[in-house]
Design a protein around this motif. Structure first.
Motif, mmCIF file in Angstrom:
data_model
loop_
_atom_site.group_PDB
_atom_site.id
_atom_site.type_symbol
_atom_site.label_atom_id
_atom_site.label_comp_id
_atom_site.label_asym_id
_atom_site.label_seq_id
_atom_site.Cartn_x
_atom_site.Cartn_y
_atom_site.Cartn_z
ATOM 1 N N CYS A 38 44.484 41.499 39.498
ATOM 2 C CA CYS A 38 43.259 42.227 39.803
ATOM 3 C C CYS A 38 43.520 43.331 40.827
ATOM 4 C CB CYS A 38 42.198 41.267 40.333
ATOM 5 S SG CYS A 38 40.636 42.079 40.690
ATOM 6 N N ASP A 41 41.721 42.669 44.147
ATOM 7 C CA ASP A 41 42.427 41.689 44.969
ATOM 8 C C ASP A 41 43.591 42.351 45.703
ATOM 9 O OD1 ASP A 41 42.864 39.104 45.974
ATOM 10 O OD2 ASP A 41 44.362 38.688 44.415
ATOM 11 N N CYS A 48 36.751 39.594 42.966
ATOM 12 C CA CYS A 48 37.221 40.313 41.786
ATOM 13 C C CYS A 48 36.336 39.904 40.610
ATOM 14 C CB CYS A 48 38.677 39.980 41.493
ATOM 15 S SG CYS A 48 39.325 40.850 40.068
#
Length: 108
Positions: A38, A41, A48
């Protein structure tokens, strides 16, 4: 030759990628932990929106709907939407291939 490869790729790439992705997620073990891909992230954002979607899809293919919804509520809906999109693309490009407009790739 190049034009035919480009047309083939344009007609078939999307449904092939979706199919391979769904099959890979169906075969994936949802219990394994892997590093997050992600972007949020990686940037340090605490939430996320796609977190757990792969696990959710994998649990859904195994019939464990409660774990799928716990991982990410959108997992079963993603399977439905990608499956419907694949059916549409396969129908348009494989079953009835004459409906594809090749004139958008002509030069000039």
């Amino acid at each position: 030759m190049i034009k035919s490869v480009h047309t083939y790729r344009a007609k078939h790439l999307e449904w092939m990628v979706f199919t391979i992705g769904l099959v890979a997620l169906a075969l994936m073990s949802p219990d394994t932990d892997a590093p997050s891909l992600c972007l949020f992230d990686r940037l340090g954002v605490p939430y996320c929106p796609g977190e757990g979607i792969g696990h959710s899809i994998s649990y859904t293919f195994r019939g464990d709907l409660s774990s799928a919804l716990d991982a990410n509520i959108f997992g079963p809906f993603v399977i439905l939407m990608l499956s419907l999109r694949n059916i549409y693309l396969i129908k348009q490009n494989v079953i009835v291939p004459n409906t594809y407009k090749e004139d958008i790739y002509k030069d000039g």
